[in-house]
Design a protein around this motif. Structure first.
Motif, PDB file in Angstrom:
ATOM      1  N   MET A 139       0.791  -1.133  -0.511  1.00 58.68           N
ATOM      2  CA  MET A 139       0.209  -0.387   0.242  1.00 58.68           C
ATOM      3  C   MET A 139       1.221   1.340   0.062  1.00 58.68           C
ATOM      4  O   MET A 139       1.663   1.525   0.545  1.00 58.68           O
ATOM      5  N   HIS A 140       0.647   1.864  -1.299  1.00 56.56           N
ATOM      6  CA  HIS A 140       1.624   3.334  -1.022  1.00 56.56           C
ATOM      7  C   HIS A 140       0.787   4.288  -1.261  1.00 56.56           C
ATOM      8  O   HIS A 140      -0.302   4.429  -2.651  1.00 56.56           O
ATOM      9  N   LEU A 141       0.586   5.820  -0.702  1.00 54.18           N
ATOM     10  CA  LEU A 141      -0.663   6.397  -0.906  1.00 54.18           C
ATOM     11  C   LEU A 141       0.208   7.731  -0.744  1.00 54.18           C
ATOM     12  O   LEU A 141       0.396   8.270   0.761  1.00 54.18           O
ATOM     13  N   ARG A 142       0.089   8.566  -1.840  1.00 55.98           N
ATOM     14  CA  ARG A 142       0.539  10.530  -1.474  1.00 55.98           C
ATOM     15  C   ARG A 142      -0.125  11.398  -2.109  1.00 55.98           C
ATOM     16  O   ARG A 142      -1.446  11.368  -2.978  1.00 55.98           O
ATOM     17  N   ALA A 143      -1.339  12.126  -1.312  1.00 53.25           N
ATOM     18  CA  ALA A 143      -2.097  13.039  -0.798  1.00 53.25           C
ATOM     19  C   ALA A 143      -1.913  14.041  -0.265  1.00 53.25           C
ATOM     20  O   ALA A 143      -1.440  13.876   1.028  1.00 53.25           O
ATOM     21  N   GLU A 144      -2.501  15.053  -0.587  1.00 50.73           N
ATOM     22  CA  GLU A 144      -3.062  16.189   0.470  1.00 50.73           C
ATOM     23  C   GLU A 144      -4.483  15.578   1.754  1.00 50.73           C
ATOM     24  O   GLU A 144      -4.776  15.835   0.530  1.00 50.73           O
ATOM     25  N   ALA A 145      -3.751  15.927   2.324  1.00 48.86           N
ATOM     26  CA  ALA A 145      -4.828  15.416   3.428  1.00 48.86           C
ATOM     27  C   ALA A 145      -5.194  16.290   4.492  1.00 48.86           C
ATOM     28  O   ALA A 145      -4.752  17.411   4.839  1.00 48.86           O
ATOM     29  N   ILE A 146      -7.060  16.594   5.070  1.00 48.43           N
ATOM     30  CA  ILE A 146      -6.578  17.653   6.404  1.00 48.43           C
ATOM     31  C   ILE A 146      -6.763  16.655   7.843  1.00 48.43           C
ATOM     32  O   ILE A 146      -7.727  15.323   7.950  1.00 48.43           O
ATOM     33  N   VAL A 147      -5.977  17.360   8.667  1.00 48.83           N
ATOM     34  CA  VAL A 147      -5.877  16.009   9.896  1.00 48.83           C
ATOM     35  C   VAL A 147      -6.889  16.208   9.960  1.00 48.83           C
ATOM     36  O   VAL A 147      -7.431  17.860  10.878  1.00 48.83           O
ATOM     37  N   LEU A 148      -7.383  14.805  10.775  1.00 50.17           N
ATOM     38  CA  LEU A 148      -8.734  15.073  11.937  1.00 50.17           C
ATOM     39  C   LEU A 148      -8.058  14.699  13.717  1.00 50.17           C
ATOM     40  O   LEU A 148      -8.950  15.891  14.223  1.00 50.17           O
ATOM     41  N   ALA A 149      -7.177  14.037  13.843  1.00 51.12           N
ATOM     42  CA  ALA A 149      -7.553  13.457  14.815  1.00 51.12           C
ATOM     43  C   ALA A 149      -6.214  12.339  14.930  1.00 51.12           C
ATOM     44  O   ALA A 149      -5.228  12.077  14.524  1.00 51.12           O
ATOM     45  N   VAL A 150      -5.406  12.891  15.905  1.00 51.43           N
ATOM     46  CA  VAL A 150      -4.009  12.603  16.153  1.00 51.43           C
ATOM     47  C   VAL A 150      -4.444  12.818  18.069  1.00 51.43           C
ATOM     48  O   VAL A 150      -4.227  12.809  19.330  1.00 51.43           O
ATOM     49  N   ARG A 151      -3.667  10.945  18.296  1.00 54.35           N
ATOM     50  CA  ARG A 151      -3.674  10.010  19.244  1.00 54.35           C
ATOM     51  C   ARG A 151      -2.165   9.575  19.718  1.00 54.35           C
ATOM     52  O   ARG A 151      -1.659   8.578  18.495  1.00 54.35           O
ATOM     53  N   SER A 152      -1.554   9.565  20.933  1.00 54.06           N
ATOM     54  CA  SER A 152      -0.639   9.420  21.187  1.00 54.06           C
ATOM     55  C   SER A 152      -0.146   7.762  21.402  1.00 54.06           C
ATOM     56  O   SER A 152      -1.680   6.835  21.532  1.00 54.06           O
ATOM     57  N   HIS A 153       0.703   7.233  20.272  1.00 53.23           N
ATOM     58  CA  HIS A 153       1.471   6.000  20.424  1.00 53.23           C
ATOM     59  C   HIS A 153       2.775   5.749  21.159  1.00 53.23           C
ATOM     60  O   HIS A 153       3.972   5.974  20.536  1.00 53.23           O
ATOM     61  N   GLY A 154       2.807   5.074  22.102  1.00 54.52           N
ATOM     62  CA  GLY A 154       4.248   4.775  22.384  1.00 54.52           C
ATOM     63  C   GLY A 154       5.111   6.073  23.017  1.00 54.52           C
ATOM     64  O   GLY A 154       3.717   6.907  23.369  1.00 54.52           O
ATOM     65  N   GLU A 155       5.575   6.061  23.192  1.00 54.39           N
ATOM     66  CA  GLU A 155       6.500   7.459  24.114  1.00 54.39           C
ATOM     67  C   GLU A 155       6.173   8.368  23.233  1.00 54.39           C
ATOM     68  O   GLU A 155       6.192   9.858  23.500  1.00 54.39           O
ATOM     69  N   HIS A 156       7.117   8.208  21.969  1.00 48.35           N
ATOM     70  CA  HIS A 156       7.049   9.786  21.022  1.00 48.35           C
ATOM     71  C   HIS A 156       6.166   9.573  19.562  1.00 48.35           C
ATOM     72  O   HIS A 156       5.962  10.156  18.850  1.00 48.35           O
ATOM     73  N   GLY A 157       5.615   8.586  19.099  1.00 54.20           N
ATOM     74  CA  GLY A 157       4.209   8.391  18.225  1.00 54.20           C
ATOM     75  C   GLY A 157       3.685   9.140  18.505  1.00 54.20           C
ATOM     76  O   GLY A 157       2.581   9.415  19.608  1.00 54.20           O
ATOM     77  N   ALA A 158       2.489   8.908  17.093  1.00 53.60           N
ATOM     78  CA  ALA A 158       1.103   9.331  17.254  1.00 53.60           C
ATOM     79  C   ALA A 158       0.353   8.721  16.088  1.00 53.60           C
ATOM     80  O   ALA A 158       1.232   7.742  15.140  1.00 53.60           O
ATOM     81  N   VAL A 159      -0.789   8.466  16.810  1.00 54.32           N
ATOM     82  CA  VAL A 159      -1.554   8.160  15.310  1.00 54.32           C
ATOM     83  C   VAL A 159      -2.629   8.836  14.913  1.00 54.32           C
ATOM     84  O   VAL A 159      -2.901   9.736  15.701  1.00 54.32           O
ATOM     85  N   VAL A 160      -2.501   9.279  13.550  1.00 53.38           N
ATOM     86  CA  VAL A 160      -2.828  10.160  13.254  1.00 53.38           C
ATOM     87  C   VAL A 160      -4.063   9.855  11.829  1.00 53.38           C
ATOM     88  O   VAL A 160      -3.858   8.990  10.738  1.00 53.38           O
ATOM     89  N   ARG A 161      -5.628  10.690  11.865  1.00 49.95           N
ATOM     90  CA  ARG A 161      -6.503  10.047  11.079  1.00 49.95           C
ATOM     91  C   ARG A 161      -6.254  11.626  10.158  1.00 49.95           C
ATOM     92  O   ARG A 161      -7.043  12.416  10.100  1.00 49.95           O
ATOM     93  N   CYS A 162      -6.337  11.077   9.112  1.00 56.07           N
ATOM     94  CA  CYS A 162      -6.472  12.279   7.893  1.00 56.07           C
ATOM     95  C   CYS A 162      -7.312  11.861   6.393  1.00 56.07           C
ATOM     96  O   CYS A 162      -7.756  10.677   6.550  1.00 56.07           O
ATOM     97  N   PHE A 163      -8.474  13.111   6.244  1.00 57.74           N
ATOM     98  CA  PHE A 163      -9.445  13.061   5.411  1.00 57.74           C
ATOM     99  C   PHE A 163      -8.697  13.554   3.797  1.00 57.74           C
ATOM    100  O   PHE A 163      -8.583  14.478   3.390  1.00 57.74           O
TER     101      PHE A 163
END
Length: 243
Positions: free
Chosen positions: A1-25
């Motif tokens: 899976m490879h996707l490159r696109a402009e997106a609007i950031v919707l939500a950011v959730r901490s994951h681990g010590e430094h990372g984040a799970v980000v949902r973009c539209f």
């Protein structure tokens, strides 16, 4: 899976010590989640603010794997998060979109609508200039997800004029003559949702009450229900602003 696109950031959730799970539209590929390494770093924290526009690149070995996401800033609205009313509006529209939409399904009209609302919040000096657009976006989201309201004709008489209410059960418009004696059981239908044009604060709050009823009943249920807290904060701040 490879996707490159402009997106609007919707939500950011901490994951681990430094990372984040980000949902973009994205416009053509819908909501896309991804893991951003160092997402809470000093460099990336301002970029990964809800309502910002980014250029995202998602990579995963399989479709079931959470993709690794890298982002580049395109347009920042981070400064608006310092303004309580604008921040509440950004938080709510992004939280609603993140909670309501399934992943990886395109909703180009919703993407354009959300981008328009965010742009209106950014550009407008007064909340009344963007609050009506926010109500229209909520109405569009209901329609795109299959819960659209029928505001063209009275569900009782079939008349297309004198429409003043909406049935909280069917979502259909009701004429004033058909509503006689039952007004307290119906939801007011503000003229700007029916005919377009500008809206005053009483109509805007009627619109928020209308869309809020159906969002809570049909969309933001079960695990999605906590998103309504962001809407309550926004409505409270709007009420204080116009008091």
């Amino acid at each position: 899976m490879h996707l490159r696109a402009e997106a609007i950031v919707l939500a950011v959730r901490s994951h681990g010590e430094h990372g984040a799970v980000v949902r973009c539209f994205t416009r053509d590929d819908g909501v896309q989640p991804g893991y951003v390494r160092g997402g809470h770093s000093r460099r990336l924290r301002p970029v990964l603010q809800p309502a910002n526009t980014v250029l995202g690149e998602w990579r995963a070995r399989t479709g079931e794997q959470l993709a690794a996401l890298t982002v580049e800033p395109i347009h920042s609205r981070a400064v608006l998060h310092a303004e309580p009313l604008a921040a509440a509006a950004l938080d709510w529209t992004c939280a609603l979109t993140a909670a309501a939409l399934p992943e990886a399904q395109p909703y180009p009209h919703l993407h354009d609508g959300l981008d328009g609302v965010l742009g209106a919040i950014e550009a407008a000096p007064a909340a009344r200039d963007w609050a009506a657009a926010l109500v229209r976006y909520e109405l569009l989201l209901l329609a795109e997800l299959g819960f659209g309201l029928d505001l063209d004709r009275c569900v009782d008489s079939g008349a297309a004029d004198d429409l003043g209410y909406v049935s909280p059960r069917s979502g259909g418009a009701v004429s004033r003559s058909s509503a006689l004696g039952y007004e307290a059981k119906l939801l007011p239908l503000p003229a700007f949702l029916r005919d377009g044009g500008a809206a005053g604060w009483p109509e805007i709050f009627d619109g928020l009450r209308l869309t809020g009823h159906f969002l809570a009943r049909d969309i933001l249920i079960d695990r999605r229900a906590p998103a309504l807290a962001a809407r309550e904060r926004l409505v409270e701040r709007l009420q204080r602003a116009v008091a």
